[in-house]
Design a protein around this motif. Structure first.
Motif, PDB file in Angstrom:
ATOM      1  N   THR A  78       0.833  -1.207   0.000  1.00 41.21           N
ATOM      2  CA  THR A  78       0.000   0.000   0.000  1.00 41.21           C
ATOM      3  C   THR A  78       0.864   1.251   0.000  1.00 41.21           C
ATOM      4  O   THR A  78       0.624   2.178  -0.787  1.00 41.21           O
ATOM      5  CB  THR A  78      -0.956   0.004   1.211  1.00 41.21           C
ATOM      6  N   ALA A  91      -7.007   0.631  -1.262  1.00 40.26           N
ATOM      7  CA  ALA A  91      -6.306   0.692   0.024  1.00 40.26           C
ATOM      8  C   ALA A  91      -7.291   0.737   1.184  1.00 40.26           C
ATOM      9  O   ALA A  91      -7.057   0.103   2.229  1.00 40.26           O
ATOM     10  CB  ALA A  91      -5.369   1.901   0.066  1.00 40.26           C
ATOM     11  N   ARG A  92      -8.380   1.461   1.033  1.00 38.32           N
ATOM     12  CA  ARG A  92      -9.393   1.518   2.086  1.00 38.32           C
ATOM     13  C   ARG A  92      -9.984   0.133   2.326  1.00 38.32           C
ATOM     14  O   ARG A  92     -10.045  -0.336   3.463  1.00 38.32           O
ATOM     15  CB  ARG A  92     -10.499   2.503   1.701  1.00 38.32           C
ATOM     16  N   ARG A 107      -6.794   4.425  -4.086  1.00 36.41           N
ATOM     17  CA  ARG A 107      -7.302   4.944  -2.808  1.00 36.41           C
ATOM     18  C   ARG A 107      -8.425   4.053  -2.269  1.00 36.41           C
ATOM     19  O   ARG A 107      -8.425   3.689  -1.088  1.00 36.41           O
ATOM     20  CB  ARG A 107      -7.784   6.377  -2.986  1.00 36.41           C
ATOM     21  N   GLU A 108      -9.370   3.695  -3.126  1.00 36.45           N
ATOM     22  CA  GLU A 108     -10.472   2.826  -2.697  1.00 36.45           C
ATOM     23  C   GLU A 108      -9.971   1.414  -2.423  1.00 36.45           C
ATOM     24  O   GLU A 108     -10.420   0.764  -1.481  1.00 36.45           O
ATOM     25  CB  GLU A 108     -11.588   2.801  -3.750  1.00 36.45           C
ATOM     26  N   THR A 140     -12.227  -2.334  -7.638  1.00 38.74           N
ATOM     27  CA  THR A 140     -12.171  -0.969  -7.115  1.00 38.74           C
ATOM     28  C   THR A 140     -11.661  -0.062  -8.234  1.00 38.74           C
ATOM     29  O   THR A 140     -10.837  -0.486  -9.051  1.00 38.74           O
ATOM     30  CB  THR A 140     -11.255  -0.829  -5.879  1.00 38.74           C
ATOM     31  N   ASN A 184      -9.810   2.711  -8.112  1.00 39.13           N
ATOM     32  CA  ASN A 184      -8.530   3.395  -7.951  1.00 39.13           C
ATOM     33  C   ASN A 184      -7.809   2.881  -6.714  1.00 39.13           C
ATOM     34  O   ASN A 184      -8.383   2.151  -5.897  1.00 39.13           O
ATOM     35  CB  ASN A 184      -8.721   4.917  -7.859  1.00 39.13           C
ATOM     36  N   GLN A 207       0.618   3.718  -3.311  1.00 41.25           N
ATOM     37  CA  GLN A 207       0.005   5.033  -3.122  1.00 41.25           C
ATOM     38  C   GLN A 207       0.913   6.163  -3.599  1.00 41.25           C
ATOM     39  O   GLN A 207       0.443   7.265  -3.848  1.00 41.25           O
ATOM     40  CB  GLN A 207      -0.403   5.233  -1.665  1.00 41.25           C
TER      41      GLN A 207
END
Length: 168
Positions: free
Chosen positions: A22, A86-87, A83-84, A79, A81, A26
């Motif tokens: 991650t 990783a969440r 960011r999503e 997902t 992207n 990122q």
């Protein structure tokens, strides 16, 4: 075959490795994550999405709850992207750690039955084998991601299980 302690160790390893990945992804531009790199699931993000999908599928089978609402074939786009991704990855890793924390030896005995969407048949396998497969599948696809990251000039860090903090 395996013990609850094995599952807890592998759940910690999974989380440790996913944190390193991650941090690495990122810092990358979206185009680099979405570039087709010739891997089975195409891109870095596609492979990470497939791995997330598979972990959700196995957790639904092992502890209950809902399975992903996309098929394996569509998993690379699960997902939109990083960011999503990783969440969701953060949440799923916590779910796997909590599942492993609560395990007793008896939870790893017996058979698991599920309907395979890709094979369109009911599958039955020993629970312990399915758990080993889940952790092996994680390591396998993270290895693919690691190779793609390395080829892209990135370094997600050490991957050796014996080097995990508090491995002993």
């Amino acid at each position: 075959m395996i013990t609850p302690d094995y599952c807890r160790t592998m759940a910690r390893y999974n989380q440790w490795q996913n944190r390193a990945v991650t941090d690495c992804v990122q810092a990358m531009p979206p185009a680099a994550l979405e570039e087709d790199r010739g891997a089975f699931f195409g891109s870095i993000l596609g492979t990470l999405n497939h791995l997330l999908w598979a972990d959700l599928m196995w957790m639904a089978r092992l502890e209950g709850g809902s399975a992903p609402d996309v098929t394996s074939a569509d998993s690379p786009e699960m997902t939109p992207n990083v960011r999503e991704w990783a969440r969701q990855r953060f949440v799923v890793d916590g779910r796997i750690r909590e599942w492993a924390r609560k395990l007793d030896a008896v939870d790893l005995v017996g058979e698991l039955a599920w309907q395979s969407g890709s094979m369109r048949v009911e599958m039955r396998r020993p629970i312990a084998l399915c758990v080993v497969h889940m952790f092996n599948h994680q390591t396998h696809h993270r290895g693919q991601v690691h190779a793609m990251l390395t080829a892209a000039g990135r370094d997600p860090g050490v991957t050796d299980l014996a080097m995990m903090p508090d491995a002993g």
